[in-house]
Design a protein around this motif. Structure first.
Motif, PDB file in Angstrom:
ATOM      1  N   MET A   1      -4.811   2.001  -6.351  1.00  0.00           N
ATOM      2  CA  MET A   1      -5.953   1.247  -6.871  1.00  0.00           C
ATOM      3  C   MET A   1      -5.585   0.525  -8.147  1.00  0.00           C
ATOM      4  O   MET A   1      -5.926  -0.643  -8.346  1.00  0.00           O
TER       5      MET A   1
ATOM      6  N   VAL B   1      -3.591   7.579  -4.534  1.00  0.00           N
ATOM      7  CA  VAL B   1      -4.735   6.668  -4.488  1.00  0.00           C
ATOM      8  C   VAL B   1      -4.928   5.991  -5.834  1.00  0.00           C
ATOM      9  O   VAL B   1      -5.180   4.784  -5.910  1.00  0.00           O
TER      10      VAL B   1
ATOM     11  N   SER C   1       1.379   3.484  -3.586  1.00  0.00           N
ATOM     12  CA  SER C   1       0.831   4.837  -3.616  1.00  0.00           C
ATOM     13  C   SER C   1       1.947   5.876  -3.685  1.00  0.00           C
ATOM     14  O   SER C   1       1.811   6.897  -4.339  1.00  0.00           O
TER      15      SER C   1
ATOM     16  N   THR D   1       0.841  -1.196   0.000  1.00  0.00           N
ATOM     17  CA  THR D   1       0.000   0.000   0.000  1.00  0.00           C
ATOM     18  C   THR D   1       0.874   1.243   0.000  1.00  0.00           C
ATOM     19  O   THR D   1       0.698   2.163  -0.796  1.00  0.00           O
TER      20      THR D   1
ATOM     21  N   TYR E   1      -4.864  13.172  -5.813  1.00  0.00           N
ATOM     22  CA  TYR E   1      -5.190  11.775  -5.569  1.00  0.00           C
ATOM     23  C   TYR E   1      -4.314  10.802  -6.339  1.00  0.00           C
ATOM     24  O   TYR E   1      -4.621   9.616  -6.409  1.00  0.00           O
TER      25      TYR E   1
ATOM     26  N   TYR F   1     -11.935   2.787  -9.626  1.00  0.00           N
ATOM     27  CA  TYR F   1     -10.848   3.632 -10.141  1.00  0.00           C
ATOM     28  C   TYR F   1     -11.381   4.647 -11.145  1.00  0.00           C
ATOM     29  O   TYR F   1     -11.029   5.827 -11.118  1.00  0.00           O
TER      30      TYR F   1
END
Lengths: 391, 350, 587
Positions: A213, A209, A185, A181, A206, A264
């Motif tokens: 994703m 993120v 990211s 994670t 973002y 997404y």
């Protein structure tokens, strides 16, 4: 095309020949790189400090190696025991993927012998890259430890250590998800620092993120791809347990991918709306963005969904490499195409022959290592001596 | 879950938490303010494009000789950027056709919150007390993230060196200013287009100059707030800064502020994820257990049911058998009685 | 899935097409081509966008070429019988409406659109029927509504300068109306305009009443005041046409757009003016204005009273004696200074304290504001931008800086103090005009009219600047030559003479920020020889020399050029030509 031995025992299969040529060219370029400097083999410049060694080898490599944490999480954390057979191949793919990322970094970085400086010597804790480096370093170790039991089973005689490692599986899996994670990211977060250089359709707060994703369905798709290819070329190494769960796995991953891709897409659209960037869609770059998002996220997502609903594995097996290419396209867009978009075309970057050779070289080394390991070690099958142990 | 497992997970979380990052700028100094830091004010309306600053920089920093000498002003006909042999260059711009050109000197802007320092993962860049952003080649790995991060596109790299490639950029002549001397370029400028001094004083001088020459300058000091503020300030004659190649859309958010959000997520993930994932694992395990238990119960119930049914059936069959045997016995008895009744009529001859 | 393979192939085909589209569109995003360059420059472009008043335009504005139409129609006598009337209706008084085929009554959007379409396209159709080459008909909307027209405008506004006015006035010398041919005055009682026959009746420039747009004053008869455009075209063009109609080959003014507004035609008008107007002709636009005047605040209607009820003596700046005749000669029209009316500035609008009618601009601001061309100081600052002045004045503070310079305009002379004081007690109107004029003339006589400085022998011939000499030899400055050439540049300027009131004044251009004497201090006295790390607005000596010298050369536009009229003269060194001012030292 199979292992080194064919019917007549020749080493010179077409695949091996091509691989051999790439290896030879790679060695030549490696020597050039380390005797004459980066400038002699790359098209890197002061305006374009990062090329395909970062855009492809690092960004795509890490994104596509995400199958490791996704599969092991599915099996061990979410309890999908029927995917158990797919864990080892996924872990191996991921381990080799990350190992190759580090390998490729040794080419790109100016002083590769100092790659351990940020971890052990002087830390730049304000840097996203520090976070990436630290997490990749630790995660590579985690993957290595997760891969090690297979090696030990093959070698034999390491039962005690193997037992310890097996007991650590749960912890390593959770740790792996945390680390994944963070660094998946963070690879996106790397570009947060340069809003003036990245096109508004790709730059968003973002970005981390988005990268996280997309890494999820990248990993899942890679597992499907790798499974499809392995089935074609390593079928003889696969045991019943693996084969039994294989189709189910592909459908389950198709479903998961479709869901995550839909999420997404929603984030992408929301991102456009929040910053009122709709008018960019009517430019040349807008068309390219639509090409990437519609052509390589919307369509494969639909393909996955239909394939899962109709239990059409053919569709799933088309959607998977399609998604993988989409991920690569997205990483290329963020790092190379939409990056420095405002520079005049004379100053834009295109990879040199040397860079392409090294990237191919790195991938070939990976494929050869994969082939070596799966044809010997218990990846696609359970080692008879360790049938009863829980792993 | 076993205690050992739990402790192991805690340990893992603790390790990641201990590498906690402070989401601020380059942590070498509290950059907020640095009230006594030095800076340089560049007045584009004074620059005549003589390139004496470039020559002085080359001498002071012992840089290699360029292809064309510094008094060759034809190089100004192409727009250049800094490179590994030039910490600073001068470019010529013609904002209004027919009017005289305007020149601009390009070099590191020594930001108050430098993007390069924030980006460097070995802290090779430091914002020093003097205001200069200095580079330490002895730790640099050569990852070139600083070059990606710099919004002004200043740092350059020695791509042609194998063993000792360095990032090259203006140092504000840190060694010289520590001795109380002027930076090389400032000293060389014949028009004092470059003024060295405390940043606050330079801002005052800049605004005074703009006010005193109404209509001459763009009413803005570039670098006052751009990217959080820079120590190298620029004022330019009208029409605009964009006309002399400066990016007017950089905004006032400093680079560290852009990434602080993402960095702040690290401890959050490291703290929450173990709990979350362990929880998920526990839930899935519990689901399994419940499913197992339900299965067991179902099996037991099925067994009980079939046993009961079997017992019932057995009892019924037994009853039936008993009744049948009873009947059979009665029938036999009856037959025997009938046979016995018939016998006496035959006589007592026996 | 049924037809799965086929469906997928179709999908992939669509994708490939999208991909190609995306790839071809990508270069557009990368390339920022700016293809705009037209050599079709015209002065007669009318952008028909009247529909804008009804909402956003659904079609681009129509680029209408007026001269093209009038010329083309002019060749078709039978289609152009009514000449202007072919397209423009007239009201009952014969005044032409400038709208196309309509009067100025309110009209709905739909009707207006129909007016244009029916008449434009209708005429084009008629022309086509007559076998003529003509404009677009309705099949081609884009034929008229062209968003990217080839033509671009080189229309320039026309200023009726003094020569042009002289030529016009000459035509009316023998007429009854005289000035009234063009100038009229609004008679409130009669509710209409009346011709202003006598010069004194003329209220001034058209722009005083006729603004950018048609103004509506409720309660006024008529309510509308035509915009300047409507007024000028309505009056000027019709008059030119009427004159032409009086006979064959009667000389008259232009009636085409380009004839007044095209740059080439304007040059032709200026050339004709030069030829037709005698060199010694008196170009002054006479309206009975004084040659001299005293500029002062209007007398307050009610004098201020103190606590005891006695009138307070109004203290203020000495009034400014003003040479009106010379100033008129320097400007083309009255509007340069009298920007809104010919009446007194300070009576109603720019009062001492400021008033609503004057936009709250006080008298002091009106006279001294540097940015406004119509203020005294503002006009003088504009004059200082001339090359012969700019060398010194670019780097000097603009406008009134030092209180020592107040006296340049607010002239005080002891012998005339009493007379001035007495004048100030009387109102500033016709009754005091003669006295004021006489007083102003006398006060101005105490001032210089040409710039002069110290005797030539007292001006050093050369000055050797060598205190910083290190890589270069000392610079030998041709001091006297420079001073004399500067003086030559301003010898005809009364403005310069008035403000360079002392002999040392011009020296201050270079020898600034120091007492004005015959022997100014050395530059090095104030400018440090070595630049210090402490920032200061005052440059060090090297930069002081370079900024002063080079700054002057650049501002005067002589940078790198030969200005000295002596044969074999070298060019003034360009900024980057170091050795032009000081030779390099041989090592």
């Amino acid at each position: 095309m199979s292992t080194q031995e064919t019917k007549n025992g020749s080493l010179f299969t077409p695949f091996n020949i091509i691989a051999g040529i790439i290896l030879a060219a790679g060695l030549v370029v490696t020597i050039m790189r380390f005797t004459m400097g980066l400038g002699s083999v790359t098209n890197l410049s002061d305006n374009n400090p990062w090329g395909i060694w970062i855009g492809f080898d690092l960004l795509c490599g890490v994104a596509l190696a995400a199958g490791g944490y996704t599969t092991s999480a599915a099996c061990y954390i979410f309890g999908f025991k029927r995917f158990h057979g797919a864990v080892r191949p996924a872990i191996l793919t991921a381990f080799l993927g990350y190992a190759l990322v580090v390998f490729a970094l040794h080419f790109d970085v100016g002083r590769p012998w100092r790659l351990v400086y940020p971890i052990f010597y002087q830390q730049g804790t304000t840097s996203i890259l520090f976070e990436v480096g630290l997490c990749v370093f630790i995660y590579l170790t985690v993957l290595f430890l997760e891969y090690l039991p297979a090696f030990m089973e093959w070698k034999g005689g390491f039962d005690k250590y193997r037992g310890i490692l097996v007991k650590l599986t749960m912890g390593l899996t959770i740790f792996g998800v945390i680390l994944s994670t963070l660094h998946q990211s963070s690879l996106g977060a790397l570009y947060l620092i340069a809003p003036s250089k990245l096109h508004p359709l790709w730059y968003t707060p973002y970005l981390p993120v988005m990268f996280f994703m997309s890494s999820m369905f990248a990993g899942l798709s890679m597992v499907i791809c790798e499974g499809t290819l392995s089935h074609k070329y390593f079928h003889h190494k696969m045991d019943d347990e693996y084969n039994a769960g294989y189709l189910d796995l592909q459908f389950a991953f198709a479903k998961a991918s479709a869901w995550i891709m839909a999420g997404y897409l929603a984030m992408k659209v929301l991102g456009l709306g929040m910053d009122n960037r709709w008018h960019y869609l009517f430019t040349g770059f807008g068309a390219w963005w639509l090409f990437e998002v519609v052509g390589f996220v919307v369509l494969p997502c639909y393909c996955y969904a239909v394939g899962f609903r109709d239990r059409n594995v053919g569709l799933v097996r088309i959607a998977a490499p399609w998604t993988v290419i989409g991920i690569m396209l997205n990483r290329f867009d963020v790092s190379l195409i939409a990056f420095n978009w405002q520079l005049p075309s004379a100053d834009r970057y295109f990879p040199s022959v040397g860079e392409i050779i090294i990237s191919l070289f790195v991938v070939t080394v990976g494929v050869l290592a994969f082939r070596f390991i799966v044809t010997r070690m218990p990846i696609f099958f359970v080692h008879p001596a360790y049938k009863d142990s829980s792993h | 879950m076993k205690r050992r497992h739990f402790l192991g997970l805690l340990g893992a979380a603790g390790v990641t938490l201990s590498t906690g990052v402070s989401a601020k700028a380059a942590s070498s100094a509290d950059v907020k303010g640095l009230p006594n830091s030095f800076g340089v004010l560049f007045d584009a309306s004074r620059c005549i494009g003589c390139r004496k600053c470039e020559a002085a920089c080359n001498v002071v920093n012992e840089l290699p000789q360029p292809a064309k000498p510094f008094d060759d002003l034809t190089v100004l006909d192409t727009v250049r950027r800094t490179d590994a042999k030039s910490y600073t260059i001068v470019n010529k711009y013609t904002p209004e056709a027919g009017k005289p050109p305007v020149f601009r000197k390009i070099q590191c802007n020594h930001c108050m919150e430098p993007a390069c320092a924030s980006a460097c993962f070995v802290s090779a860049f430091k914002k020093s007390e003097t205001g200069a952003v200095v580079y330490d080649a002895s730790v640099c790995v050569g990852c070139r993230y600083c070059m990606v991060a710099c919004p002004f596109g200043i740092p350059t790299y020695e791509y042609n060196k194998v063993l000792t490639p360095r990032v090259m950029k203006c140092t504000m002549c840190q060694p010289r200013i520590l001795e109380g001397k002027l930076p090389g370029c400032v000293e060389a400028c014949p028009k004092e287009a470059l003024v060295f001094g405390k940043r606050r004083e330079l801002l005052n001088i800049a605004w005074d100059r703009i006010g005193a020459n109404a209509g001459r300058y763009v009413e803005h000091v570039y670098g006052e707030r751009e990217m959080g503020g820079t120590n190298w300030l620029t004022i330019a004659p009208k029409p605009s800064f964009a006309a002399i190649g400066m990016d007017e859309n950089l905004g006032t958010t400093s680079a560290p502020e852009l990434t602080s959000g993402a960095l702040a997520a690290v401890p959050a993930v490291a703290g929450i994820w173990p709990v979350l994932l362990t929880g998920l694992y526990a839930i899935s395990k519990r689901k399994e257990k419940i499913a197992e238990a339900e299965k067991q119960e179902a099996v037991e119930q099925a067994i009980a049911k079939t046993s009961a049914e079997a017992a019932e059936k057995l009892a019924a069959e037994l009853a039936k058998a008993e009744a049948a045997s009873k009947r059979h016995t009665e029938a036999e008895v009856k037959k025997a009685l009938e046979a016995a009744a018939k016998a006496p009529e035959g006589g007592e001859d026996a | 899935m049924k037809n799965g393979k086929r469906r997928i192939k179709a999908l992939l085909a669509v994708l490939a097409i999208c991909g190609m589209g995306g790839l071809t569109a990508l270069p557009d995003g990368l390339v920022q081509a700016d293809q705009q360059g037209s050599d079709k420059l015209r002065a007669d472009i009318i952008s028909i966008d009247a529909m804008q008043a009804y909402g956003t335009l659904s079609q681009p504005k129509v680029v209408f070429l007026h001269d093209k139409h009038t010329t083309a129609l002019g060749k078709q006598k039978d289609l152009y019988k009514k000449e202007c009337g072919t397209c423009h209706q007239s009201n009952k008084d014969g005044a032409m409406y400038l709208g196309f085929m309509r009067d100025d009554a309110p009209i709905s959007g739909d009707k207006l659109r129909d007016v244009f379409h029916a008449n434009c396209i209708g005429c084009h159709r008629d022309m086509t029927a007559a076998g003529q080459k003509t404009g677009p008909t309705d099949v081609q909307c884009k034929g008229c509504h062209n968003a990217t027209p080839e033509e671009s405008s080189n229309w320039q506004p026309l200023v009726v300068d003094k020569r042009l006015h002289y030529r016009h006035a000459a035509t009316q010398e023998k007429a009854d109306n005289k000035c009234g041919a063009c100038h009229h005055v609004y008679d409130e009682a009669a509710g209409k305009t009346a011709a202003a026959a006598k010069p004194e009746q003329v209220p001034g420039s058209c722009t005083y009443c006729h603004g950018e747009t048609t103004t509506v004053v409720s309660g006024r008869k008529p309510e509308k005041i035509r915009s300047l455009r409507l007024a000028t075209h309505g009056e000027c063009v019709t008059c030119h046409k009427a004159t032409a109609a009086t006979g064959k080959d009667v000389p008259t003014g232009p009636i085409t757009c380009a004839g007044c507004h095209g740059p080439l035609d304007q040059k032709a008008i200026a050339d004709t003016s030069m030829k037709k107007v005698a060199k010694d002709a008196d170009l002054r636009i006479k309206r009975g204005q004084p040659d001299f005047a005293m500029v002062r605040p209007a007398l307050a209607e009610k004098p201020a009273l103190d606590a005891a009820g006695k009138p307070i003596k109004p203290y203020g700046m000495p009034p400014v004696p003003f040479d009106h005749k010379t100033h008129e000669a320097q400007n083309e029209t009255c509007v340069s200074c009298h920007h809104a009316a010919l009446t007194s500035c300070s009576e109603k609008c720019h009062t001492v304290a400021g008033a609503k009618e004057g936009g709250f601009v006080t008298l002091e601001t009106a006279m001294h504001k540097v940015n406004a061309g119509q203020s005294c100081a503002g006009c003088h600052v504009t004059a200082q931008k001339r090359p012969e002045c700019a060398g010194c004045h670019t780097s000097m503070k603009k406008g009134v800086g030092d209180v020592a310079t107040c006296g340049s305009c607010h002239v005080k002379s002891d012998s005339l103090d009493a007379a001035t004081a007495e004048l100030m007690t009387k109102p500033a109107d016709k009754s005091t005009a003669t006295i004021a004029a006489g007083l102003a003339e006398k006060l101005l006589a105490t001032k210089r009219t040409t710039t002069s400085t110290f005797p030539t022998d007292d001006i050093p011939d050369t000055v050797t600047i060598g205190s910083l000499s290190k890589d270069y030899e000392p610079s030998v400055l041709p001091h006297r030559k420079i001073v004399l050439s500067m003086l030559a540049g301003m010898k005809d300027s009364k403005l310069a003479g008035a403000f360079h009131a002392t002999d040392a004044a011009v020296c201050q251009g270079c020898h600034h920020n120091s007492p004005a004497t015959k022997t100014p201090p050395r530059c090095g006295n104030c400018h440090p020889a070595v630049e210090s790390p402490v920032a200061s607005p005052r440059p060090a000596l090297k930069a002081a020399y370079h900024n002063q010298c080079m700054g002057c050369h650049v501002a005067m536009g002589i940078d790198g050029k030969v200005v000295d009229k002596v044969s074999g003269a070298k060019p003034v060194p360009a900024a980057t030509d170091c050795t032009g001012c000081h030779k390099e030292k041989k090592k």
